[in-house]
Design a protein around this motif. Sequence first.
Motif, mmCIF file in Angstrom:
data_model
loop_
_atom_site.group_PDB
_atom_site.id
_atom_site.type_symbol
_atom_site.label_atom_id
_atom_site.label_comp_id
_atom_site.label_asym_id
_atom_site.label_seq_id
_atom_site.Cartn_x
_atom_site.Cartn_y
_atom_site.Cartn_z
ATOM 1 N N CYS A 198 -83.862 20.937 6.263
ATOM 2 C CA CYS A 198 -84.551 22.159 5.859
ATOM 3 C C CYS A 198 -83.555 23.314 5.966
ATOM 4 O O CYS A 198 -82.948 23.516 7.010
ATOM 5 N N GLY A 200 -84.194 26.295 6.099
ATOM 6 C CA GLY A 200 -84.745 27.391 6.896
ATOM 7 C C GLY A 200 -84.372 27.258 8.350
ATOM 8 O O GLY A 200 -83.998 28.234 9.004
ATOM 9 N N CYS A 201 -84.447 26.041 8.883
ATOM 10 C CA CYS A 201 -84.177 25.850 10.308
ATOM 11 C C CYS A 201 -83.037 24.864 10.553
ATOM 12 O O CYS A 201 -82.629 24.652 11.686
ATOM 13 N N CYS A 221 -92.353 22.578 6.477
ATOM 14 C CA CYS A 221 -91.395 21.982 7.401
ATOM 15 C C CYS A 221 -92.095 21.833 8.747
ATOM 16 O O CYS A 221 -92.773 22.748 9.218
ATOM 17 N N SER A 223 -90.894 21.764 11.626
ATOM 18 C CA SER A 223 -90.383 22.567 12.738
ATOM 19 C C SER A 223 -90.476 24.074 12.490
ATOM 20 O O SER A 223 -90.816 24.821 13.391
ATOM 21 N N CYS A 224 -90.171 24.556 11.275
ATOM 22 C CA CYS A 224 -90.218 26.023 11.096
ATOM 23 C C CYS A 224 -91.425 26.494 10.292
ATOM 24 O O CYS A 224 -91.692 27.693 10.212
#
Length: 231
Positions: A198, A200-201, A221, A223-224
């Motif tokens: 991802c 993003g993270c 996602c 996680s984020c």
Amino acid sequence: MSLASRLYRLQTTEFQLRDKRRALKEIAARLNTNPELSAAEEALVSIESRLEAARKNQRKLEWEVEDLNAKIKGLNDKLYGGSVRNPKELVSLQQDVQSITRHLSGKEEKLIEAMDISESIEAEVEAARQKVSTLKAAWEDERPGLQRLKDSTEAEVFQLAETQQDLRDKLGSDKAQHYDLLAKAKGVAVVKVEQGRCKGCNLTVPDGLYQRARAGDMVECASCGRLLYVE
Ligand SMILES: [Zn+2]
């Protein structure tokens, strides 16, 4: 178009729209106002008023000098005209002439100073005028290009806003709202997945999620929480 790519496109469109609107504001401001020119014009006005005051002072001194010269001439006429014969009176007249002549030379010095001051302010006025006209000319040269840029940017904004509306309509209000909340919370709501991570993270996206994202579903996602987009 898949859901994920529609979301990604909406985000791209909205970023572009935001940038274009900002640019448009700057272009419009530049077309309407020129702070540098305004400052130069203000400076010119202030120097011109200083020049006016200096010239007024100069004229006042010129009159005073003229006046004193006339007085001296009058006294000399009396002194040498033969109408006054009394020695005491003649001495007194001579003293008057001397005193006024001293006064005159002081005034003349002041007049010369005043003329110098006027001259140097005239040079300042000339420089300030030059600056105003240079800035004005540069702005006039710039304006047609700015106007064209404004027109084309307005057209782009219009196009982007239409695309945005179209994408939002097709997404439906629930999904659009979800996207808006994410965008508000995270700045970037939709991120690409690259090499299984991802963007993003930077964490690896589990295979199941990855498959769904690749199929174009609206997937977050793990996680984020951002929406995932596989190109
Ligand atoms: Zn993530």
